[in-house]
Motif scaffolding. Structure first.
Motif, PDB file in Angstrom:
ATOM      1  N   LEU B 269      42.528  42.832  36.689  1.00 16.05           N
ATOM      2  CA  LEU B 269      41.367  43.746  36.653  1.00 16.05           C
ATOM      3  C   LEU B 269      40.102  43.056  37.131  1.00 16.05           C
ATOM      4  CD1 LEU B 269      41.884  45.566  33.225  1.00 16.05           C
ATOM      5  CD2 LEU B 269      41.836  46.638  35.476  1.00 16.05           C
ATOM      6  N   THR B 270      40.006  41.769  36.856  1.00 19.30           N
ATOM      7  CA  THR B 270      38.761  41.062  37.175  1.00 19.30           C
ATOM      8  C   THR B 270      38.773  40.441  38.556  1.00 19.30           C
ATOM      9  OG1 THR B 270      39.022  40.366  34.886  1.00 19.30           O
ATOM     10  CG2 THR B 270      37.050  39.675  35.988  1.00 19.30           C
ATOM     11  N   PRO B 273      38.405  42.930  42.359  1.00 15.65           N
ATOM     12  CA  PRO B 273      37.159  43.281  43.062  1.00 15.65           C
ATOM     13  C   PRO B 273      36.688  42.216  44.043  1.00 15.65           C
ATOM     14  CG  PRO B 273      36.986  43.812  40.740  1.00 15.65           C
ATOM     15  CD  PRO B 273      38.265  43.056  40.895  1.00 15.65           C
ATOM     16  N   GLN B 279      39.108  45.842  47.546  1.00 11.39           N
ATOM     17  CA  GLN B 279      38.287  46.265  46.406  1.00 11.39           C
ATOM     18  C   GLN B 279      38.549  47.716  46.022  1.00 11.39           C
ATOM     19  OE1 GLN B 279      36.979  44.873  49.181  1.00 11.39           O
ATOM     20  NE2 GLN B 279      35.437  43.344  48.667  1.00 11.39           N
ATOM     21  N   ALA B 282      40.913  48.399  43.298  1.00  7.21           N
ATOM     22  CA  ALA B 282      40.603  47.902  41.947  1.00  7.21           C
ATOM     23  C   ALA B 282      40.832  48.989  40.891  1.00  7.21           C
ATOM     24  CB  ALA B 282      39.167  47.382  41.887  1.00  7.21           C
ATOM     25  N   ASP B 283      40.580  50.278  41.274  1.00  5.94           N
ATOM     26  CA  ASP B 283      40.772  51.391  40.327  1.00  5.94           C
ATOM     27  C   ASP B 283      42.220  51.549  39.917  1.00  5.94           C
ATOM     28  OD1 ASP B 283      38.379  53.880  41.583  1.00  5.94           O
ATOM     29  OD2 ASP B 283      38.197  51.763  41.087  1.00  5.94           O
TER      30      ASP B 283
END
Lengths: 409, 309
Positions: B269-270, B273, B279, B282-283
């Motif tokens: 999750l980190t 991005p 990027q 990332a969702d």
């Protein structure tokens, strides 16, 4: 039925029937001829993620109606608010608006806090050629969506973005601008405005860091922002994301090195973030309760609102109050509820309610009024739980609005 | 080929301190997920209940923590009291609602429906009593500010405390499960609850205690995130999805799986991005990760065959 005489029974039945008839009778029998109330249909997302703001909208409308009725109503008739919950859904908003129109026979329709609700109600109003009062950020002023009978007392995303950019250009020495925003349609409307004004004012636009929507944790994106080394960081996010970002920007000390401006902010989020969490952070606001130092009418409104809610209103309360007042006061002035006549009279008309003079621009119905830039206070400078900001700047409505000709309206 | 070279080239341009910061933040996210996933997997592993109200208990912990903080002015008291109260609430719900459906046909689905219903009820109860927007938490003075910096990465005291708390809990849980009779019964129950019953142990009391423990862990996570995340009625919505993904990736009923998977998901999750051209994913990257793991190893990384089927 021993013990009750036939006479008593008939008397009781007559009283009950009369009471029932009174309640279901046409309004003119209840109120007397000439006093049939004007029905202001008002839709708000009273359940869902923005319920508190919606409650502020509703109460502000009720206060506006009280003020109008205290001044004699409209054409001698009292105004009555008829409220419905949109459940934070455009589809439900549309359905309930139709119910208000067909069953409640409202005279005027108003509502919305979110984009989907606004789009749905505007579309309904356009198809039925009726008046629609929009409480939320005005996003239906493009060629495809514009409706000649839709009015608002709120700003457009363009105006919010432009006001913040103008503040940055005129007050901040450093010219590297960056945006941190949630990745969905509303924040995306701000990007071309920042790019445009950066170009006009000689600022260096370094781009956007997009965070997933919804986000609880922006900390992963903060190092990316810091690596860009902006002088000004614009932030565009809403609701719980807004609260999260305020907390995390403070936690990482971002506001110490970078001028942070939330393009659109509101009091409930500063309160939820905690005392002093807004310290050194700037925000753009349509209105806030602290304007009572400048505008006596705000003080009156604050008193009435606080008496009922034990807190101050969100800015969207102001927008709802002003929209209700300006519409019904104009109807009173022209002595008509005809939607075409009312709309014509609203265009270009000047008003003054909870802040300085405002007016509706005829070409696109943009609401032209001051937009405020506030700066957060540290916790030890706050007079109470709501005293989060000082007013530091204001941008005139004309300066922040997109030129009429550009919209093709 | 050029695209790959360009991708790695851009990766190499990312400064070292950015990587350090992201890994550290990933550890923080992972720590919160560990607390939630441990509770979720213990409840599922022993009782076979998929607790859809787990996010609600997380939120309840945050709210009770706020209330305790307001009444006592002491964050440390809130950190102890809120999980205990929420654990008791969880145990009460197990006793009064879930226990009624164990012997029924379709008890699994009834359990899901009950917890699903609670997940709607909980936020509305909080809105009624505490308002709709959110509650302010104050970071305790002892944990405010930066502990130290490495290569321009500031390690905040509070987030380090959060990581430390999560790993301390892992140790305590390990001690509980490995070194105590209750732990022995829980492990045996996860393996075969019928056998435990046949051996004369009142398994239902163990279920009540386990449900209470699981919800207490969720509540502890809620109090811990209060100073850094928004505390509001819907705060459990997103994180419960992430917690379920962690449990599925780690393996239903596997405690070590929950811990490892939480750390992996926290990092994913980190770090995503940061990755050039990726990027936008990332969702959705954790859903893709879950789908991949299920395709390759349906029982999860550390799950046992038969559990959860």
């Amino acid at each position: 039925m021993k013990g009750i005489s036939r006479r008593k029974f008939l008397k009781g039945a007559a009283i009950l029937s009369g009471a029932a008839a009174f309640n279901v009778s046409p309004a003119f029998l209840k109120y007397g001829l000439g006093e049939q109330p004007i029905k202001w249909g008002s839709l708000h997302p009273l359940t869902g993620g923005l319920a508190e703001m919606a409650a502020d909208q509703k109460l502000a409308v009720e206060i506006a109606i009280e003020d109008i009725n205290a001044a004699g109503g409209v054409m001698g008739r009292p105004v009555v608010g008829v409220f419905r919950d949109t459940e934070f859904s455009g589809e439900v908003a549309r359905r309930k608006a139709v119910e208000l129109m067909e069953k409640e026979k409202i005279d005027l329709l108003a509502g919305a806090l979110s984009g989907p609700e606004e789009l749905a109600l505007n579309d309904l109003a356009k198809k039925n050629n009726i008046f629609y009062g929009c409480y939320t950020q005005y996003m239906v002023d493009s060629k495809d969506t514009f409706h000649k009978y839709t009015f608002t007392a709120n700003v457009t995303p363009f105006q919010s973005a432009a006001a913040g950019a103008i503040w940055a250009a005129e007050n901040i020495k450093g010219k590297r601008w960056h945006l941190l925003a949630d990745n969905y349609s509303w924040p995306k409307m701000f990007v071309p405005v920042y790019e445009r004004i950066a170009k006009q004012r000689g600022a260096d636009w370094t781009g956007v860091t997009w965070a997933p929507f919804p986000s609880t944790d922006y900390s992963s994106y903060i190092p990316k922002v810091q690596a860009v080394k902006p002088d000004v960081l614009f932030c565009v996010c809403w609701g719980s994301g807004h609260i999260n970002l305020i907390k995390q920007l403070q936690e990482f000390g971002v506001a110490k090195d970078i001028k942070v401006l939330f393009a659109v902010s509101d009091l409930p989020w500063a309160v939820a973030a905690g005392p002093g969490k807004f310290s050194d952070i700037h925000a753009g606001m349509l209105w806030f309760w602290g304007l009572e130092k400048k505008y006596p009418a705000t003080k009156e409104f604050n008193k009435k609102f606080f008496a009922k809610q034990k807190r101050y209103s969100a800015a969207y309360g102001c927008a709802s109050y002003e929209l209700t007042r300006m519409t019904l006061d104009t109807a009173k002035e022209i002595k008509s509820l005809d939607h075409a006549k009312l709309s014509k009279a609203l265009e270009g008309h000047k008003f003054k309610y909870l802040k300085g003079e405002t007016w509706v621009r005829p070409c696109d119905h943009d609401y032209i009024g001051e937009f405020f830039i506030v700066k957060g206070k540290p916790a030890n400078k706050m007079a109470n739980n709501f005293d989060h900001y000082d007013l530091v700047y204001s941008v005139s409505g004309e300066d922040a609005a997109m030129p009429c000709g550009e919209k093709g309206l | 080929m050029e695209a790959i070279i360009e991708f790695f080239g851009r990766l190499a341009e990312i400064p070292a301190n950015t990587w350090i910061t992201q890994v550290y933040l990933g550890l923080v996210n992972g720590s919160v997920l560990i607390l939630l996933a441990l509770g979720l997997t213990i409840i599922f592993g022993l009782m076979g209940i998929v607790n859809f109200a787990h996010g609600t208990f997380y939120m309840t912990g945050a709210y009770l923590g706020w209330l305790t903080l307001r009444l006592t002015g002491n964050f440390w008291i809130a950190l102890i009291v809120a999980p205990i109260l929420t654990g008791l609430l969880g145990a009460g719900i197990e006793l009064t609602m879930l226990r009624r459906v164990y012997n029924k046909r379709e008890s699994v689905y009834l359990g899901i429906l009950i917890t699903f219903g609670l997940s709607f009820l909980g936020p509305d109860v909080m809105r009624f009593f505490f308002g709709k927007t959110g509650l302010p938490y104050v970071t305790p003075a002892l944990l405010d500010g930066t502990a130290f910096s490495i290569a321009a990465t500031n390690f905040s005291r509070y987030r380090l405390f959060l990581i430390g708390s999560a790993f301390s809990l892992i140790l305590l849980m390990w001690l509980l499960l490995k070194k105590t009779n209750l732990g022995l019964i829980i492990r045996a129950g996860i393996s075969n609850s019928r056998m435990v019953e046949v051996l004369g142990i009142e398994i239902r009391n163990v279920w009540t205690a386990t449900f209470g423990l699981g919800t207490a862990l969720a509540a502890l996570a809620g109090v811990l995130v209060g100073p850094i995340f928004a505390v509001q009625p819907t705060m459990g919505d997103m994180i419960i999805i992430q917690s379920f993904i962690v449990v599925i990736i780690g393996g239903l009923g596997s405690l070590i799986g929950a811990v490892i998977s939480a750390l992996i998901v926290g990092q994913v999750l980190t770090l995503f991005p940061l990755l050039p051209h990726l990027q936008q994913l990332a969702d959705v990257v954790i859903y893709l990760l879950m789908a991949f793991v299920l395709l390759v190893r349906p029982r999860g990384l550390f799950g046992e065959e038969g559990v959860g089927e």
